[in-house]
Write an enzyme that holds these catalytic residues in place. Sequence first.
Site, PDB file in Angstrom:
ATOM      1  CB  VAL A  20      44.795  38.644  38.713  1.00  0.00           C
ATOM      2  CG1 VAL A  20      46.526  37.970  38.658  1.00  0.00           C
ATOM      3  CG2 VAL A  20      44.170  37.602  39.729  1.00  0.00           C
ATOM      4  N   PRO A  21      46.393  41.685  38.858  1.00  0.00           N
ATOM      5  CG  PRO A  21      47.773  43.427  40.617  1.00  0.00           C
ATOM      6  CD  PRO A  21      47.318  41.243  40.056  1.00  0.00           C
ATOM      7  CB  CYS A  22      47.881  41.128  33.797  1.00  0.00           C
ATOM      8  SG  CYS A  22      48.130  39.490  33.850  1.00  0.00           S
ATOM      9  CG  HIS A  23      46.848  47.198  35.677  1.00  0.00           C
ATOM     10  ND1 HIS A  23      46.477  45.877  36.663  1.00  0.00           N
ATOM     11  CD2 HIS A  23      47.327  48.189  36.634  1.00  0.00           C
ATOM     12  CE1 HIS A  23      46.493  46.739  37.872  1.00  0.00           C
ATOM     13  NE2 HIS A  23      46.736  47.942  37.945  1.00  0.00           N
ATOM     14  NE  ARG A  24      49.241  47.016  40.313  1.00  0.00           N
ATOM     15  CZ  ARG A  24      48.827  46.605  41.295  1.00  0.00           C
ATOM     16  NH1 ARG A  24      48.803  45.398  42.666  1.00  0.00           N
ATOM     17  NH2 ARG A  24      47.790  47.328  42.155  1.00  0.00           N
TER      18      ARG A  24
END
Length: 147
Positions: free
Chosen positions: A114-118
Amino acid sequence: MLYEADGFGVGELLLEEDLVLWHELPRPGYEPSGQHPLAERLKLYFSGTRDDFADVQLDLSWCTPFQHAVVTSLRGVGRGETVTYGELAALAGHPGASRAAGSFCAHNRFGIIVPCHRVVAAGGLGGYGSLGADYKRRLLAIEGVTA
């Protein structure tokens, strides 16, 4: 189970069969042991291999409807793309809930999957919890984003 990602350190996966219960991003200081196919995929991701992890099943039983919508929206933000917290909230069907979207990202159990870095701040990169903005910048760089 632990896995090693060159240049990042060792991360940890907590699995129930193939259901991901928790994913801790790699950091220095752990020792790897055992392998699961998902651990190998994550290791390859950190070396630059493209993978959207869309087939990975997550334990979302703890999520509120809003959190579930944020997870679904985040998994739809593609590699090399970024959104602001406000845009994420709107994608999740809750415009104006940017702080709540940010709170979800701060407590995300499934880093990379779940790519929160994006998710970036409206005025720039923003933080990345205890790992810091430089770590977030490195993750985005793997995906071809200059931040």
